[in-house]
Design a protein around this motif. Structure first.
Motif, mmCIF file in Angstrom:
data_model
loop_
_atom_site.group_PDB
_atom_site.id
_atom_site.type_symbol
_atom_site.label_atom_id
_atom_site.label_comp_id
_atom_site.label_asym_id
_atom_site.label_seq_id
_atom_site.Cartn_x
_atom_site.Cartn_y
_atom_site.Cartn_z
ATOM 1 N N LYS A 53 0.953 5.764 -1.012
ATOM 2 C CA LYS A 53 0.208 6.975 -1.341
ATOM 3 C C LYS A 53 0.895 7.701 -2.485
ATOM 4 C CE LYS A 53 -1.456 11.323 0.682
ATOM 5 N NZ LYS A 53 -1.526 12.151 1.891
ATOM 6 N N LEU A 68 0.849 -1.196 0.000
ATOM 7 C CA LEU A 68 0.000 0.000 0.000
ATOM 8 C C LEU A 68 0.882 1.243 0.000
ATOM 9 C CD1 LEU A 68 -2.967 1.140 0.417
ATOM 10 C CD2 LEU A 68 -2.390 1.228 2.842
ATOM 11 N N LYS A 83 -8.141 -1.576 -11.633
ATOM 12 C CA LYS A 83 -9.034 -1.852 -10.501
ATOM 13 C C LYS A 83 -10.133 -2.831 -10.918
ATOM 14 C CE LYS A 83 -12.072 0.395 -7.131
ATOM 15 N NZ LYS A 83 -12.642 1.685 -6.668
ATOM 16 N N GLU A 130 -6.288 -1.926 -5.784
ATOM 17 C CA GLU A 130 -7.410 -1.327 -5.067
ATOM 18 C C GLU A 130 -7.026 0.112 -4.778
ATOM 19 O OE1 GLU A 130 -9.969 -1.957 -0.923
ATOM 20 O OE2 GLU A 130 -8.154 -3.114 -1.307
ATOM 21 N N ARG A 131 -7.959 1.041 -4.974
ATOM 22 C CA ARG A 131 -7.691 2.458 -4.705
ATOM 23 C C ARG A 131 -8.467 2.899 -3.477
ATOM 24 N NH1 ARG A 131 -8.062 5.977 -10.149
ATOM 25 N NH2 ARG A 131 -6.952 7.458 -8.810
ATOM 26 N N ILE A 132 -7.719 3.500 -2.536
ATOM 27 C CA ILE A 132 -8.314 4.004 -1.302
ATOM 28 C C ILE A 132 -7.917 5.471 -1.192
ATOM 29 C CG2 ILE A 132 -8.527 3.650 1.180
ATOM 30 C CD1 ILE A 132 -7.199 0.846 0.654
ATOM 31 N N GLY A 133 -8.723 6.359 -1.759
ATOM 32 C CA GLY A 133 -8.356 7.775 -1.825
ATOM 33 C C GLY A 133 -7.147 7.941 -2.728
ATOM 34 N N THR A 134 -6.079 8.532 -2.185
ATOM 35 C CA THR A 134 -4.840 8.675 -2.957
ATOM 36 C C THR A 134 -3.888 7.507 -2.724
ATOM 37 O OG1 THR A 134 -3.894 10.014 -1.179
ATOM 38 C CG2 THR A 134 -4.931 11.200 -3.018
ATOM 39 N N HIS A 135 -4.348 6.508 -1.977
ATOM 40 C CA HIS A 135 -3.539 5.317 -1.739
ATOM 41 C C HIS A 135 -3.862 4.243 -2.776
ATOM 42 C CE1 HIS A 135 -3.043 7.266 2.173
ATOM 43 N NE2 HIS A 135 -1.988 6.501 2.356
ATOM 44 N N ILE A 136 -2.865 3.463 -3.112
ATOM 45 C CA ILE A 136 -3.044 2.333 -4.024
ATOM 46 C C ILE A 136 -2.529 1.073 -3.337
ATOM 47 C CG2 ILE A 136 -2.316 1.299 -6.219
ATOM 48 C CD1 ILE A 136 -2.083 4.117 -7.350
ATOM 49 N N ARG A 137 -3.315 0.029 -3.378
ATOM 50 C CA ARG A 137 -2.889 -1.264 -2.844
ATOM 51 C C ARG A 137 -2.778 -2.261 -3.997
ATOM 52 N NH1 ARG A 137 -3.474 -3.481 2.206
ATOM 53 N NH2 ARG A 137 -5.058 -1.947 2.791
#
Length: 202
Positions: A152, A150, A177, A183-190
């Protein structure tokens, strides 16, 4: 003599995300060993576009060429994420190179590796599809110390690193995605499927 043993306990510096480690044209005062985080080196083209030169992970050395060539930094180094570096003064590094033959050889190998990395980066930009280029940037941003896979980063930063428009980055990230790769969580990418990103062809 092992290089990391010699520098153990040396001065450590904390760098926040987006903070500049050094600017292009600055005098080279030493060498940096990245302990945690991720740092990128880049040049700004005449049209204002950022050209990515290197992306460094923990245990990588930054600023080696300028130190060994006794030239000013030829690029700017900026933290992609909160990072920790060990600062090695120029005089100490030169002394180690002169004193220990095996350390001298280690630096030669690192220089060769850096040249190969830059060659690979140029090939990536010149011949690979936008999907392949973005997948490689995502993989390079994934460091062993990141919160599991993960990190940012903004689409503008990714665009600069991959050499494409921000709109193209957004479209490809949406595709990745929907394909179950990230997976995108706001400006974070996993990163969800590391193996499929590595095998990306088009």
């Amino acid at each position: 003599v092992d290089l990391k043993t010699v520098i153990a306990g040396w001065k450590v510096k904390q760098i926040k995300r987006k903070q500049i480690l050094y600017y292009e044209g600055d005098e080279s005062s030493g060498l940096y060993l990245l302990l945690e985080g991720c740092i990128k080196t880049f040049k700004i083209a005449d049209n204002g576009r950022e050209l990515l030169l290197g992306l460094f992970k923990p245990e990588d050395y930054i600023g080696l060429y300028s130190l060994l060539s006794a030239e000013n930094y030829s690029e700017t180094a900026e933290a992609v994420s909160d990072s920790t570096v060990c600062v090695l003064p120029r005089e100490m590094v030169i002394d180690m190179i002169n004193r220990y033959q095996n350390i001298n050889q280690q630096f030669i190998r690192m220089m060769a590796s850096n040249i190969r990395e830059k060659d690979n980066q140029l090939l990536l930009m010149a011949y690979n599809s936008v999907r392949k280029r973005l997948s490689q940037v995502l993989l390079r941003l994934n460091t062993p110390l990141s919160n599991p896979l993960l990190f940012k980063i903004s689409r503008e930063e990714l665009a600069g690193m991959a050499g494409m428009a921000a709109e193209t980055v957004s479209r490809i990230l949406t595709d990745f995605k929907s394909e179950g790769l990230i997976e995108r969580i706001g400006t974070h990418i996993r990163i969800i499927d590391h193996a499929r990103l590595e095998k990306m062809k088009d």
